[in-house]
Design a protein around this motif. Structure first.
Motif, short mmCIF file in Angstrom:
data_model
loop_
_atom_site.label_atom_id
_atom_site.label_comp_id
_atom_site.label_asym_id
_atom_site.label_seq_id
_atom_site.Cartn_x
_atom_site.Cartn_y
_atom_site.Cartn_z
N SER A 1 0.83 -1.22 0.00
CA SER A 1 0.00 0.00 0.00
C SER A 1 0.86 1.27 0.00
O SER A 1 0.38 2.34 -0.33
N GLU A 2 2.15 1.13 0.34
CA GLU A 2 3.02 2.33 0.33
C GLU A 2 3.60 2.59 -1.05
O GLU A 2 4.32 3.56 -1.24
N SER A 3 3.34 1.69 -1.97
CA SER A 3 3.91 1.86 -3.30
C SER A 3 2.78 2.03 -4.31
O SER A 3 2.28 1.07 -4.87
N GLN A 4 2.38 3.29 -4.50
CA GLN A 4 1.21 3.57 -5.33
C GLN A 4 1.34 3.00 -6.74
O GLN A 4 0.39 2.47 -7.30
N SER A 5 2.53 3.10 -7.31
CA SER A 5 2.65 2.67 -8.71
C SER A 5 2.53 1.15 -8.83
O SER A 5 1.89 0.64 -9.75
N LEU A 6 3.11 0.41 -7.86
CA LEU A 6 2.97 -1.05 -7.91
C LEU A 6 1.52 -1.45 -7.63
O LEU A 6 0.99 -2.38 -8.25
N LYS B 1 -1.05 0.14 -8.43
CA LYS B 1 -1.81 0.36 -9.67
C LYS B 1 -1.58 -0.80 -10.65
O LYS B 1 -2.52 -1.30 -11.27
N LEU B 2 -0.32 -1.24 -10.76
CA LEU B 2 -0.04 -2.38 -11.65
C LEU B 2 -0.82 -3.61 -11.18
O LEU B 2 -1.37 -4.36 -11.99
N ALA B 3 -0.85 -3.80 -9.85
CA ALA B 3 -1.55 -4.97 -9.31
C ALA B 3 -3.03 -4.92 -9.67
O ALA B 3 -3.63 -5.94 -9.99
N GLU B 4 -3.60 -3.73 -9.62
CA GLU B 4 -5.04 -3.61 -9.90
C GLU B 4 -5.36 -3.73 -11.38
O GLU B 4 -6.36 -4.31 -11.77
N THR B 5 -4.48 -3.17 -12.22
CA THR B 5 -4.80 -3.14 -13.65
C THR B 5 -4.19 -4.33 -14.41
O THR B 5 -4.64 -4.63 -15.51
N PHE C 1 11.78 -3.06 -15.98
CA PHE C 1 10.53 -3.56 -16.53
C PHE C 1 9.88 -4.36 -15.41
O PHE C 1 10.51 -5.23 -14.81
N THR C 2 8.63 -4.06 -15.08
CA THR C 2 7.97 -4.69 -13.93
C THR C 2 6.65 -5.30 -14.35
O THR C 2 5.86 -4.65 -15.05
N VAL C 3 6.42 -6.53 -13.93
CA VAL C 3 5.22 -7.25 -14.35
C VAL C 3 4.55 -7.88 -13.12
O VAL C 3 5.21 -8.59 -12.35
N PRO C 4 3.25 -7.63 -12.90
CA PRO C 4 2.57 -8.29 -11.77
C PRO C 4 2.30 -9.76 -12.08
O PRO C 4 2.15 -10.14 -13.24
N MET C 5 2.29 -10.58 -11.04
CA MET C 5 2.04 -12.02 -11.20
C MET C 5 0.76 -12.38 -10.45
O MET C 5 0.57 -11.94 -9.31
N TYR C 6 -0.07 -13.21 -11.08
CA TYR C 6 -1.33 -13.59 -10.44
C TYR C 6 -1.44 -15.10 -10.30
O TYR C 6 -0.93 -15.85 -11.12
N GLY C 7 -2.13 -15.51 -9.24
CA GLY C 7 -2.48 -16.91 -9.05
C GLY C 7 -3.99 -17.03 -8.99
O GLY C 7 -4.68 -16.03 -9.22
N PRO C 8 -4.48 -18.21 -8.65
CA PRO C 8 -5.94 -18.39 -8.62
C PRO C 8 -6.63 -17.43 -7.65
O PRO C 8 -7.77 -17.04 -7.86
N GLN C 9 -5.95 -17.02 -6.59
CA GLN C 9 -6.58 -16.13 -5.60
C GLN C 9 -6.22 -14.66 -5.78
O GLN C 9 -6.47 -13.85 -4.91
N GLY C 10 -5.64 -14.32 -6.90
CA GLY C 10 -5.28 -12.91 -7.11
C GLY C 10 -3.77 -12.71 -7.15
O GLY C 10 -3.02 -13.63 -7.47
#
Ligand code: FE2
Ligand code: FE2
Length: 386
Positions: A73-78, A80-84, A116-125
């Protein structure tokens, strides 16, 4: 083997090495395609505590970032990546949004210029992020991005499948626990606390014993299994209020062998022998009552025969046993329990570095003690631990 960035992935799924090792091999093989790729790192997200924590990495130059956790939550840009689900390309790191953040500062100190940063998702988010860094500016053009995105989905699958194996293993032991009333005996809070104390100790001794973040994460997950063998101990002993007599003690001590048999059985049932760090799980169960001077049980191992994961768990477990109230004793104050651990270390029973690590982390220990408190059982305090 061709130079295609996907071909080395075959190796990634051969679980003979740790994830860290496999990531390093993969990085080597990506270099012909992306020569300026200096670092690949994967941070895991712990949703219950809103924390991102360093996990595995492959770092070609300089000091790797290890043992680091920070609130997402302290990293606004990450966030945002997590959400989008979008990727982030930074052609010059001076444009990094949280430029005063320790993570960003570290990146600049290491001389990285683009990322270059990429979010990773699993079955629960969200399960974490993959970070790629280069000491050249603008290293991540569209072609490189395309290659790396393919790579990311494979690494995500791999991390997900390893986590699924670990979770299946933990879930099956949980079923066994519930079935055997162990939940009444060993409160969830004890397991939450001791796993966190174990993590603190591991962080404190990581440099000395060369423990990486993957090791520490697995230790944190497996530490609560240490007493799984108690599900085979009869209730009249397990739930006895007050101290055990000698015969009962002997029986109680068989929980170690019972635990080893149970872990081996579950590993066989789930075909988990190849799970990295499965040896760690066995060692924790088998050696958490061994003492360095050979006075522990069941095998009376001593010194280097006792693996570091077991030494850590022993210190964490004894600390929690001392500070928890029992029907026949009150809980000790943290400082008194730390002094007792120190006495045991000086007597040659406990690893002095593990004890020192816990003492050095007094304030974090106190936070854990306060946050994960035992719920009072309807008919009194938690039963005895033996
Ligand atoms: Fe035990
Ligand atoms: Fe325990």
């Amino acid at each position: 083997m061709t130079d295609s960035p996907t071909s080395p992935l075959v190796n990634l799924f051969r679980a003979t090495h740790s994830l860290s090792e496999r990531l390093r091999q993969l990085h080597q093989r990506l270099l012909p395609t992306v020569p300026s790729l200096d670092r690949i790192a994967c941070a895991l997200y712990d949703a219950t505590e809103d924390r991102l924590k360093t996990f595995i990495h492959s770092t070609r130059h300089g000091q790797p970032l290890q043992g680091y956790e920070w609130p997402l939550s302290e990293s606004q840009s990450l966030l945002k990546l997590a959400e989008t689900g979008e990727f982030r390309v930074l052609d010059t790191l001076s444009s990094l949004p949280e430029s005063d953040h320790p993570h960003a500062r570290w990146l600049r100190e290491q001389g990285y210029q683009s990322s270059f940063t990429v979010p990773m998702y699993g079955p629960q988010g969200l399960i974490g992020f993959l970070f790629f860094d280069s000491s050249e500016t603008g290293a991540f053009d569209v072609r490189v991005q395309r290659d790396l995105v393919m790579f990311c989905s494979q690494v995500t699958m791999l991390v997900n499948s390893e986590m699924a194996m670990v979770k299946a293993m933990l879930a099956s032991t949980q079923v066994a626990r519930d079935f055997a009333n162990l939940r009444d005996f060993e409160t969830g809070a004890h397991l939450e606390r001791m796993a966190r104390y174990a993590k603190l100790i591991a962080r404190g001794v990581a440099a000395h014993y060369q423990l990486d973040d993957e090791f520490i994460e697995h230790l944190y997950l497996f530490a609560p299994l240490h007493d799984i063998g108690k599900i085979g101990i009869p209730d009249r002993i397990l739930l006895k209020e007050g101290r055990l007599n000698e015969h009962e003690h002997r029986l109680m001590e068989t929980h170690v062998e019972l635990g080893c048999a149970l872990v081996n059985k579950i590993m066989g049932d789930f075909n988990l022998q190849s799970l990295p760090d499965s040896t760690m799980m066995r060692n924790i169960v088998a050696c958490h009552h061994e003492l360095l001077d050979g006075s522990g049980y069941p095998r009376g191992l001593s010194g280097d025969q006792i693996p570091i994961e077991a030494r850590i768990v022993t210190v964490a477990d004894i600390f929690d046993a001392l500070t928890s109230p029992r029907p026949y004793k009150g809980g000790w104050r943290n400082d008194d329990a730390l002094a007792e651990l120190q006495r045991m270390a000086e007597a040659g029973q406990l690893d002095p570095l593990c004890v020192k690590a816990l003492r050095d982390a007094r304030e974090q220990v106190l936070k854990i003690t306060e946050r994960y408190q035992d719920k009072q059982l309807p008919d009194g305090p938690a039963p005895a631990a033996h």
